[in-house]
Design a protein around this motif. Sequence first.
Motif: not given
Length: 398
Positions: A15-19, A32-39, A47-51, A374-380
Amino acid sequence: MGADAERSTAARTVAHFPVLDHDDRERLFHRVPDVVDVTADKDVTAVALGATLYTPATRPRLVDAIAKAGAAGSVSMVIDLEDAVADHEVVAGLRNAAAALVEADTRPRTPMLFVRVRRPEQIDELLDLAGADVPALTGFVVPKFSAATGPAYLDRIVSAEVTVGRRLYAMPIIESARVLHLETRDRELAGIHRLLDRHRSRVLAVRIGAADLSGAFGIRRDPDLTIYDVHPVASAIAAIVNVLGRADGTGFLITGPVWEYYNSHERMFRPMLRHTPFEEIDAVRFRKRLVSRDLDGLLRELVLDRANGLQGKTVIHPSHVNVVHSTYAVSHEEYVDAAAIAGADDLGGVQASEYGNKMNEVRPHTNWARRTLVRARVFGVTRPDVGIIELLTAVVDR
């Protein structure tokens, strides 16, 4: 993939932005960004790879560095056994990487972990050292990828999937002179596409090695320039996107090339910052702080990455991770437009934006709308009154 490799595995999530705490999320995000199941869905995971943060395999206390990066916001990391490791340290780096992968699964917020190997045999050597039960290993990054060298790596990854009993992703790096040089470019990219298409289910993203491409001309770009100002390399990026990044179902997600600069000392304010996303906003203090941290060039290149069809970024410094992720958060205006376009019927047509400042053409904008959602799901999705400055301010100094 063999029957053993088809076994389902426990979900691994990022999940993005844990800070950001709960109050910050509520203040900043419409969604808010979704929690992404990477499996699960490969396209969402890509898309969730991000940086994607690179770190040398020889780094002392590597697993601690991974855990620290994950807690600070990294969701994908590459343990590098290639360019970042001297030849005489490769064996030590391989052992260090294997040990870190084993221990990383016991740490909270472990990012997706990839290993960049320098030769195909290292895939087997890594698993021999780490064992078959390495849930933290998400896949492998393949350097100097070409139509000629790629099969040996991909075949080893297929075998590794059988060993670990699950899918392992491949991320090839396009950085060879055959893609750079005009006389060989078209044939080479066509060959790469045919090869990757045969392994479509395991190709998570295609990465671009801008440093190697620049080096072929004896170029190292200045931090005041983006990679798109280096025209020989920019033309290669355009060709890669043209052949490998199409949105018609035949393409792959292409990630932005590495931003290789970072500074810890004060820099002078530069007028070029007027061309960043802060142009029309009264945020002089924040502008100066960003410039002092050498983020101006990165921000400008991120805007151009997106404009040229690239998603995500390779970074070498942890301070850049949340900057990249902030720029990928979807504005409320983008989200409203994308939802309207994606929800329209198949008859096409034009509709006025809810924001009253543009016309949304359904057919030509449909692929953009789908990618944006899709980006909205991942990054909010940020709130209507929240811009990039507010989000950056919240995350950049955490």
